[in-house]
Design an enzyme around this catalytic site. Structure first.
Site, PDB file in Angstrom:
ATOM      1  N   TYR A 183       0.858  -1.193   0.000  1.00  0.00           N
ATOM      2  CA  TYR A 183       0.000   0.000   0.000  1.00  0.00           C
ATOM      3  C   TYR A 183       0.892   1.239   0.000  1.00  0.00           C
ATOM      4  O   TYR A 183       1.757   1.402   0.863  1.00  0.00           O
ATOM      5  CB  TYR A 183      -0.890  -0.029   1.247  1.00  0.00           C
ATOM      6  CG  TYR A 183      -2.072   0.936   1.253  1.00  0.00           C
ATOM      7  CD1 TYR A 183      -2.213   1.956   0.323  1.00  0.00           C
ATOM      8  CD2 TYR A 183      -3.066   0.813   2.221  1.00  0.00           C
ATOM      9  CE1 TYR A 183      -3.294   2.822   0.350  1.00  0.00           C
ATOM     10  CE2 TYR A 183      -4.153   1.669   2.269  1.00  0.00           C
ATOM     11  CZ  TYR A 183      -4.263   2.669   1.330  1.00  0.00           C
ATOM     12  OH  TYR A 183      -5.337   3.536   1.364  1.00  0.00           O
ATOM     13  N   CYS A 184       0.681   2.130  -0.976  1.00  0.00           N
ATOM     14  CA  CYS A 184       1.395   3.407  -1.059  1.00  0.00           C
ATOM     15  C   CYS A 184       2.908   3.160  -1.076  1.00  0.00           C
ATOM     16  O   CYS A 184       3.400   2.383  -1.876  1.00  0.00           O
ATOM     17  CB  CYS A 184       0.948   4.314   0.080  1.00  0.00           C
ATOM     18  SG  CYS A 184       1.556   6.008  -0.043  1.00  0.00           S
ATOM     19  N   VAL A 185       3.652   3.782  -0.166  1.00  0.00           N
ATOM     20  CA  VAL A 185       5.100   3.593  -0.165  1.00  0.00           C
ATOM     21  C   VAL A 185       5.454   2.147   0.182  1.00  0.00           C
ATOM     22  O   VAL A 185       6.520   1.652  -0.216  1.00  0.00           O
ATOM     23  CB  VAL A 185       5.779   4.585   0.800  1.00  0.00           C
ATOM     24  CG1 VAL A 185       5.392   4.337   2.237  1.00  0.00           C
ATOM     25  CG2 VAL A 185       7.291   4.544   0.667  1.00  0.00           C
TER      26      VAL A 185
ATOM     27  N   GLY B 230       3.973  -0.273  -1.169  1.00  0.00           N
ATOM     28  CA  GLY B 230       3.965  -0.885  -2.489  1.00  0.00           C
ATOM     29  C   GLY B 230       5.224  -0.559  -3.276  1.00  0.00           C
ATOM     30  O   GLY B 230       5.715  -1.391  -4.054  1.00  0.00           O
TER      31      GLY B 230
ATOM     32  N   PHE C 194      -1.578  -1.060  -4.026  1.00  0.00           N
ATOM     33  CA  PHE C 194      -2.619  -0.065  -3.752  1.00  0.00           C
ATOM     34  C   PHE C 194      -2.003   1.331  -3.844  1.00  0.00           C
ATOM     35  O   PHE C 194      -1.075   1.650  -3.100  1.00  0.00           O
ATOM     36  CB  PHE C 194      -3.195  -0.233  -2.339  1.00  0.00           C
ATOM     37  CG  PHE C 194      -3.942  -1.505  -2.076  1.00  0.00           C
ATOM     38  CD1 PHE C 194      -4.368  -2.331  -3.098  1.00  0.00           C
ATOM     39  CD2 PHE C 194      -4.231  -1.889  -0.767  1.00  0.00           C
ATOM     40  CE1 PHE C 194      -5.059  -3.499  -2.831  1.00  0.00           C
ATOM     41  CE2 PHE C 194      -4.928  -3.053  -0.492  1.00  0.00           C
ATOM     42  CZ  PHE C 194      -5.338  -3.860  -1.526  1.00  0.00           C
TER      43      PHE C 194
END
Length: 612
Positions: free
Chosen positions: A348-350, A352, A376
């Protein structure tokens, strides 16, 4: 004759406004107002003391001038362009004065009972109070503000000779200034604030200045803007409630495995790598919103990395540490707990971005434990990274690294402020007005509690991220080196489900779309409605928003979107079907830790409870 005079007399009134409308603006009790103003000033003095005290004793090294210096230096380049040519200066000034004259003429028409034919229709929820339309004074203020803000943004856009980064910074700074100077942010120029101050004889300002002093004290000398009632929630009591166990931990993370709720589960376990910039329980806010619980209920064996809230001891923990002691440690734990050498992974975000880099590192090492990856709102290419790029250039990054080298980390409030500045008109100034000018306590809201529960960032880790991603864009140019290996996303050939959200201001959809093209395998690009959080945390039973699926993420994002298929509701079932399409083999449900690992503590664990 009388009827005619009466008819003409009515035309002298502004539509929907008469003298009685001024009653709420007339002071009723001057003595009470004076007393409350004195009390408000006393509370403001306490706020000033709370701000000054840590600076006087050296607990805070005052560097507020640095961002201000950068803003002045950036905007001076815009000013230099317009002032260097007298004709250009005259044209800019004439354009603004002409707009002001138009506002004046329309105001005169309204005072005469007429409705201007060229009245601009501007939807802005800051000006929702009816007196922004009915009262000529406030309506005039509103129009002057909107015209001036538009003019200032246009001036920046039409400035030639600036590099892209400087122009981007100038535009961002102008938006921050215009958001701050909105007439809605001041008692004397906001009709609702003015009326409330008169009605309460200034009691609202007494309460507001008291809250301001409390919030500066809570921030240990910096303003910790309250966006929700923090006393109404507790992690593990009201949120992060999905049943599970912490089955392993090291210096930088705990690994949580969740209890099954189905008799059989997918053979491949699921590992979730959340961002370390925030806490993982955004995916487990409550049972109704929990993505983690939903996955468990679909028959997934879910493991989550719960990152430590770092301090000076973690200063040297860099991206390689987070890859090895985070993702690889979690994969080792999964194998011990389940016996499985293969897993699906979510970033998710960083988280990811770290997962993507780790996958490229794994590819170099012939490590095939992760069989599918879901991202994400993740950027791997930072060409179109949005307004966060404003904060990253060599000069600003050098100052930030020097600060982090001193203390070993970046305080979470600094990053929270940066995120809030991306949408200042929604995430800063409404709370400033409601809290400190209206004197209203904010309503309890679980999402805003999570947002305020910030984390620190280890110095080496954060510096690597900013320098390699935002500054150098190294991951998609094959220049990122992780643990001694030069990485290429083309080596990542596993299936990828790449989720963007349409209104994302942190990982813009255009940026996520472009990043899809750098992987070596098949990428399913999916676009969800709403933004960075609501677009992801969207349970199917809520029947909210929508998502788009289409062909390969190639070419232009806007073209892809026009050709994509829109589907109502949550993307979660679509993703679950994708997971099962890659491998739907099932086994009997697994208990946390299996036979090899003992539970260390109940979920959500202790690392997530550490407050910044």
């Amino acid at each position: 004759m009388t009827d005619s005079k009466q008819e003409n007399g009515d035309k002298t009134k502004s539509p929907g406004f008469d003298a009685k409308d001024l009653d709420p603006y007339l002071m009723k009790d001057p003595e009470a107002m004076a007393v409350n103003f004195a009390r408000a000033i006393e509370n403001l003095g306490k706020a000033a003391t709370a701000w000054l005290a840590p600076r006087e004793r050296g607990a805070i090294a005052e560097n507020a001038a640095e961002p201000m210096t950068d803003m002045v230096k950036t905007l001076s380049k815009v000013t230099e362009y317009w002032m260097s040519d007298p004709r250009r200066t005259f044209e800019a000034q004439t354009q603004l004065m002409s707009s002001y004259f138009g506002i004046w003429m329309r105001s005169m028409q309204r005072m005469q009972g007429e409705t201007p034919a060229d009245e601009p229709d501007r939807k802005d929820k800051r000006f929702a109070d009816e007196d922004w339309q009915k009262n000529p004074f406030f309506e005039f203020l509103k129009q002057v503000y909107l015209i001036t803000a538009d003019w200032a943004e246009k001036i920046v856009a039409e400035t030639d000779g600036l590099d892209d980064h400087t122009k981007h910074k100038a535009g961002f700074y102008v938006k921050q200034i215009t958001a701050a100077l909105s007439p809605t942010n001041f008692v004397a120029t906001n009709p609702q604030l003015y009326r409330e101050t008169i009605a309460t004889s200034g009691e609202n300002l007494v309460r507001g200045m008291k809250m301001l002093a409390e919030d500066i004290a809570a921030g240990h000398g910096d303003l910790k803007l309250r966006q929700t009632d923090m006393s109404k929630f507790a992690v593990g009591r009201d949120m992060a409630l999905t049943s599970g166990k912490v089955i392993a931990q090291n210096e930088i993370c705990q690994i949580i495995q969740y209890e099954p709720t189905t008799e059989t589960v997918l053979k491949r376990p699921l590992l979730i790598c959340p961002p370390w910039i925030n806490k993982f329980y955004i995916l487990d806010l409550n049972p109704q919103k929990s993505f983690i619980k939903w996955c468990v209920d679909q028959g997934q064996t879910v493991f989550v990395i719960s990152w430590v809230n770092p301090d000076a001891r973690h200063a040297g923990k860099d991206w390689a540490s987070y890859a090895r002691e985070g993702i690889d440690f979690a994969l080792d734990t999964i194998e011990k707990a389940t016996g499985e050498k293969e897993a699906n992974a979510i970033g998710y975000c960083v988280g990811g971005t770290l997962l993507s880099a780790t996958l490229a590192l794994h590819a170099k090492e012939k490590n095939k434990r992760i069989k599918t990856a879901t991202l994400f709102t993740t950027q791997v290419d930072f060409t179109h990274a949005g307004d966060l790029k404003v904060f990253v250039d060599e000069e600003q990054l050098g100052r930030l690294e020097a600060h982090m080298d001193e203390v070993g980390y970046l305080d979470g409030s600094k990053m929270a402020t940066a995120f809030n500045m991306l949408r200042a008109s929604e995430l800063i100034w409404p709370y400033f007005v409601n809290n400190y000018l209206k004197g209203q306590e904010p309503m309890p809201f679980d999402l805003l509690f999570w947002n305020a529960d910030s984390t620190r960032m280890a110095a080496a880790n954060h510096a690597f991220y900013l320098r390699n991603c935002y500054l150098r864009n190294a991951l998609t140019t094959n220049e990122m080196v992780l643990d001694g290996q030069k990485l290429s996303l083309k080596d990542v050939k596993i299936p990828i489900y790449n989720l963007a959200t349409r209104e994302d201001h942190i990982a813009p959809a255009k940026s996520v779309f472009l990043g899809s093209q750098f992987f070596g395998g098949k990428v399913d690009f999916v676009l969800a409605g709403s933004g960075h959080i609501a677009g992801v945390v969207n349970p199917p039973d809520k029947k909210k928003y929508q998502y788009w699926v289409g062909g390969a993420a190639k070419g232009d994002y806007d073209t892809w979107l026009t050709e994509a298929t829109e589907n109502a509701g949550s993307w979660w079932p679509h993703w679950q079907a994708w997971i099962e399409a890659n491998n739907d083999a099932r086994v009997p449900a697994r208990k946390p830790g299996g036979a090899a690992l003992n539970a260390l503590e109940e979920a959500p664990g202790s690392y997530v409870l550490e407050r910044a």
